[in-house]
Design a protein around this motif. Structure first.
Motif, short mmCIF file in Angstrom:
data_model
loop_
_atom_site.label_atom_id
_atom_site.label_comp_id
_atom_site.label_asym_id
_atom_site.label_seq_id
_atom_site.Cartn_x
_atom_site.Cartn_y
_atom_site.Cartn_z
N LYS A 85 0.93 -1.18 -0.02
CA LYS A 85 0.00 0.00 0.04
C LYS A 85 0.75 1.39 -0.07
CE LYS A 85 -3.72 -1.83 2.94
NZ LYS A 85 -4.43 -1.89 4.18
N ILE A 86 0.38 2.58 -0.56
CA ILE A 86 1.04 3.53 -0.40
C ILE A 86 0.88 3.98 0.97
CG2 ILE A 86 0.76 6.13 -1.24
CD1 ILE A 86 -0.14 4.85 -3.92
N ALA A 87 1.96 4.73 1.40
CA ALA A 87 1.85 4.73 2.76
C ALA A 87 1.32 6.35 3.19
CB ALA A 87 3.51 4.55 3.51
N PHE A 88 1.18 7.07 2.29
CA PHE A 88 0.77 8.30 2.27
C PHE A 88 -0.91 8.29 2.97
CE2 PHE A 88 4.35 9.15 -0.16
CZ PHE A 88 5.25 9.93 0.53
N GLU A 89 -1.29 9.29 3.38
CA GLU A 89 -2.47 9.39 3.89
C GLU A 89 -3.49 9.38 2.59
OE1 GLU A 89 -5.65 12.53 5.94
OE2 GLU A 89 -3.72 12.16 6.72
N LYS A 90 -4.42 8.69 2.49
CA LYS A 90 -5.37 8.50 1.25
C LYS A 90 -5.83 9.68 0.94
CE LYS A 90 -7.94 5.12 -0.90
NZ LYS A 90 -8.80 3.84 -0.53
N HIS A 91 -5.62 10.31 -0.24
CA HIS A 91 -6.28 11.51 -0.98
C HIS A 91 -5.46 12.73 -0.81
CE1 HIS A 91 -9.79 9.51 -2.02
NE2 HIS A 91 -10.20 9.17 -0.83
N SER A 92 -4.04 12.65 0.01
CA SER A 92 -3.07 13.73 0.23
C SER A 92 -2.46 13.92 -1.08
CB SER A 92 -2.30 13.24 1.25
OG SER A 92 -1.23 12.22 0.86
N PRO A 93 -1.99 15.05 -1.19
CA PRO A 93 -1.12 15.25 -2.34
C PRO A 93 -0.05 14.43 -2.84
CG PRO A 93 -1.70 17.40 -1.19
CD PRO A 93 -1.83 16.36 -0.42
N ALA A 94 0.64 13.89 -1.66
CA ALA A 94 1.66 13.18 -1.83
C ALA A 94 1.08 11.80 -2.10
CB ALA A 94 2.45 12.74 -0.45
N PHE A 95 0.08 11.14 -1.60
CA PHE A 95 -0.44 10.02 -2.21
C PHE A 95 -1.05 10.06 -3.52
CE2 PHE A 95 -4.30 7.24 -3.14
CZ PHE A 95 -4.14 6.08 -2.41
N ARG A 96 -1.47 11.04 -4.09
CA ARG A 96 -2.00 11.28 -5.54
C ARG A 96 -0.57 11.14 -6.24
NH1 ARG A 96 -5.77 14.91 -3.12
NH2 ARG A 96 -4.56 16.70 -3.77
N GLY A 112 -5.01 2.77 -3.61
CA GLY A 112 -3.65 2.86 -3.05
C GLY A 112 -2.96 1.41 -2.92
N ARG A 113 -3.35 0.45 -3.31
CA ARG A 113 -2.78 -0.92 -3.15
C ARG A 113 -1.99 -1.50 -4.48
NH1 ARG A 113 -4.78 -4.15 1.11
NH2 ARG A 113 -3.01 -5.24 1.41
N ILE A 114 -1.04 -2.03 -4.16
CA ILE A 114 -0.20 -2.61 -5.41
C ILE A 114 -0.14 -4.03 -5.25
CG2 ILE A 114 1.74 -2.55 -6.96
CD1 ILE A 114 1.32 0.32 -5.07
N LYS A 115 -0.42 -5.20 -6.24
CA LYS A 115 -0.33 -6.41 -5.98
C LYS A 115 1.25 -6.73 -6.05
CE LYS A 115 -3.70 -9.40 -7.93
NZ LYS A 115 -4.30 -10.06 -9.06
N LEU A 116 1.67 -7.05 -4.87
CA LEU A 116 3.20 -7.47 -4.59
C LEU A 116 3.32 -8.66 -5.52
CD1 LEU A 116 3.66 -7.01 -0.59
CD2 LEU A 116 4.47 -5.70 -2.58
N SER A 117 2.43 -9.59 -5.63
CA SER A 117 3.13 -10.79 -6.51
C SER A 117 3.07 -10.47 -7.92
CB SER A 117 1.93 -11.82 -6.51
OG SER A 117 0.53 -11.33 -6.96
N GLN A 118 2.68 -9.31 -8.25
CA GLN A 118 2.90 -8.83 -9.76
C GLN A 118 3.96 -7.81 -9.93
OE1 GLN A 118 -0.88 -7.47 -11.48
NE2 GLN A 118 -0.03 -7.48 -13.47
#
Length: 134
Positions: A85-96, A112-118
Motif C-alpha cells: 500500500k501507498i503509505a501516505f494518507e489517502k487523498h493527500s497530495p503525496a498519495f496522489r 492505493g494498493r499494488i499487487k506485490l505478487s505482480q
C-alpha cells in the motif's frame, strides 16, 4: 568483469551516487538500493532496509528518502509499505503524486494498493552484490 557490465547497464546509479564514500552511511546505502529499483516495479521500506544491510529499520528508509538530496532524483515513488500500500494518507497530495508516478510506469494501483505478487522487485543476489559499492 561482470561488475563492469552491470555498471554499464546502470549508468544512472553511478552518475547520481558517485559521491558515495568508501564507507557509505546508512542513508547512502538506502539511496543506492532505491536507485536500483527498475521502472514498473516496487519494493517495501522493510525490503530496502534488508537489502541495505539494515534489517528492522523500515522507518529509517522513509526518513532517508525524505532527506535525500534532490539532485539524486531517486524513484521514491517505487517504495511502498509491506502490504503493498501507498503509505501516505489517502487523498493527500503525496498519495496522489505517488499513485500517478506508479501508474505512469505501468504499475496497477487500486485504492492505493499494488499487487506485490505482480509488481514486487525481487533482485537476485548477483544483482545486489555486483551493483553495490558497499
Amino acid at each position: 568483469m561482470q561488475s563492469t557490465v552491470l555498471n554499464k547497464q546502470l549508468p544512472h546509479i553511478n552518475d547520481k551516487l558517485q559521491s558515495l564514500s568508501p564507507k557509505p552511511s546508512p542513508k547512502e546505502k538506502i539511496w543506492h538500493i532505491v536507485a536500483l529499483i527498475p521502472k514498473g516495479k516496487i519494493s517495501s521500506y522493510g525490503k530496502i532496509a534488508d537489502y541495505a544491510g539494515l534489517p528492522g529499520r523500515a522507518r529509517f528508509v522513509s526518513t532517508a528518502l525524505k532527506q535525500a538530496p534532490s539532485h539524486l532524483t531517486l524513484p521514491w515513488h517505487r517504495v511502498v509499505n509491506s502490504q503493498g500500500k501507498i503509505a501516505f494518507e489517502k487523498h493527500s497530495p503525496a498519495f496522489r503524486d505517488q499513485m500517478q508516478h506508479l501508474i505512469a510506469e505501468g504499475v496497477l494501483v487500486k485504492n492505493g494498493r499494488i499487487k506485490l505478487s505482480q509488481f514486487e522487485w525481487k533482485p537476485d543476489m548477483a544483482t545486489l552484490m555486483l551493483a553495490m559499492p558497499f
